[in-house]
Design a protein around this motif. Sequence first.
Motif, PDB file in Angstrom:
ATOM      1  N   GLU A  13       0.978  -1.238  -0.035  1.00  0.00           N
ATOM      2  CA  GLU A  13       0.027  -0.103   0.007  1.00  0.00           C
ATOM      3  C   GLU A  13       0.942   1.310  -0.176  1.00  0.00           C
ATOM      4  O   GLU A  13       0.444   2.454  -0.180  1.00  0.00           O
ATOM      5  N   ASP A  14       2.034   1.096   0.328  1.00  0.00           N
ATOM      6  CA  ASP A  14       3.068   2.241   0.290  1.00  0.00           C
ATOM      7  C   ASP A  14       3.182   2.645  -0.974  1.00  0.00           C
ATOM      8  O   ASP A  14       3.931   3.804  -1.298  1.00  0.00           O
ATOM      9  N   SER A  16       2.804   4.082  -4.607  1.00  0.00           N
ATOM     10  CA  SER A  16       1.775   5.049  -4.963  1.00  0.00           C
ATOM     11  C   SER A  16       1.760   5.064  -6.770  1.00  0.00           C
ATOM     12  O   SER A  16       2.845   4.807  -7.216  1.00  0.00           O
ATOM     13  N   GLY A  47      -6.656  -2.791   3.325  1.00  0.00           N
ATOM     14  CA  GLY A  47      -6.057  -1.520   2.671  1.00  0.00           C
ATOM     15  C   GLY A  47      -5.584  -2.293   1.344  1.00  0.00           C
ATOM     16  O   GLY A  47      -5.495  -1.034   0.382  1.00  0.00           O
ATOM     17  N   VAL A  48      -5.518  -3.274   0.929  1.00  0.00           N
ATOM     18  CA  VAL A  48      -5.277  -3.730  -0.467  1.00  0.00           C
ATOM     19  C   VAL A  48      -6.189  -3.411  -1.577  1.00  0.00           C
ATOM     20  O   VAL A  48      -6.027  -2.928  -2.712  1.00  0.00           O
ATOM     21  N   TRP A  51      -6.009   0.270  -2.389  1.00  0.00           N
ATOM     22  CA  TRP A  51      -4.729   0.422  -3.113  1.00  0.00           C
ATOM     23  C   TRP A  51      -5.014  -0.135  -4.552  1.00  0.00           C
ATOM     24  O   TRP A  51      -4.597   0.497  -5.420  1.00  0.00           O
ATOM     25  N   LYS A  54      -6.970   2.586  -6.335  1.00  0.00           N
ATOM     26  CA  LYS A  54      -5.908   3.720  -6.687  1.00  0.00           C
ATOM     27  C   LYS A  54      -5.226   3.186  -8.045  1.00  0.00           C
ATOM     28  O   LYS A  54      -4.810   4.068  -8.850  1.00  0.00           O
TER      29      LYS A  54
END
Length: 168
Positions: A13-14, A16, A47-48, A51, A54
């Motif tokens: 998730e870090d 971008s 969170g995946v 992500w 995104k």
Amino acid sequence: MPFSPTWYFEKIEDVSPEFLRENGVSALILDVDNTLTTHDNPMPKAGVAVWLEKMRAAGITMMILSNNKVERVRPFAKALGLPCIPNGKKPLPDGIRRTLHAMGTQREKTIVVGDQVFTDVLAGKWSGLRTLLVEPIQPEATAFFRFKRAMEKICLAGYHRKRRKNNR
């Protein structure tokens, strides 16, 4: 160095869309176990899913390549809305070749993302791709994996020293 990733992040998730764009990346080959979720978990880690959305919104092409079995990988990939290739036989390059072909992407714009040096990173390197290593979500219990993780630490020691030196 075949055992050094191109990039290292603590968790997936870090990573971008901006980082990927800045580095000319438009496609990701994703591992499953200990990268997107824990072993044998049918649900992605918290969170995946956000992500992945995104990444989709940024136009990043994604596909799962896993060494795990069809029965494990297909339902997981389907739940995430991602195509997949199970039984990938990483680090052998055939799974990467098949994934690139299925995705219709170029090597220079595609990276391999995973948690293991001796499968994910090595498969990417042997296939001429850049790689992104993430920390495993949770430690594995078997002696084989504990040994493998200890060997990975040795292989990554120089990489991490160089990273710390460059970040000063």
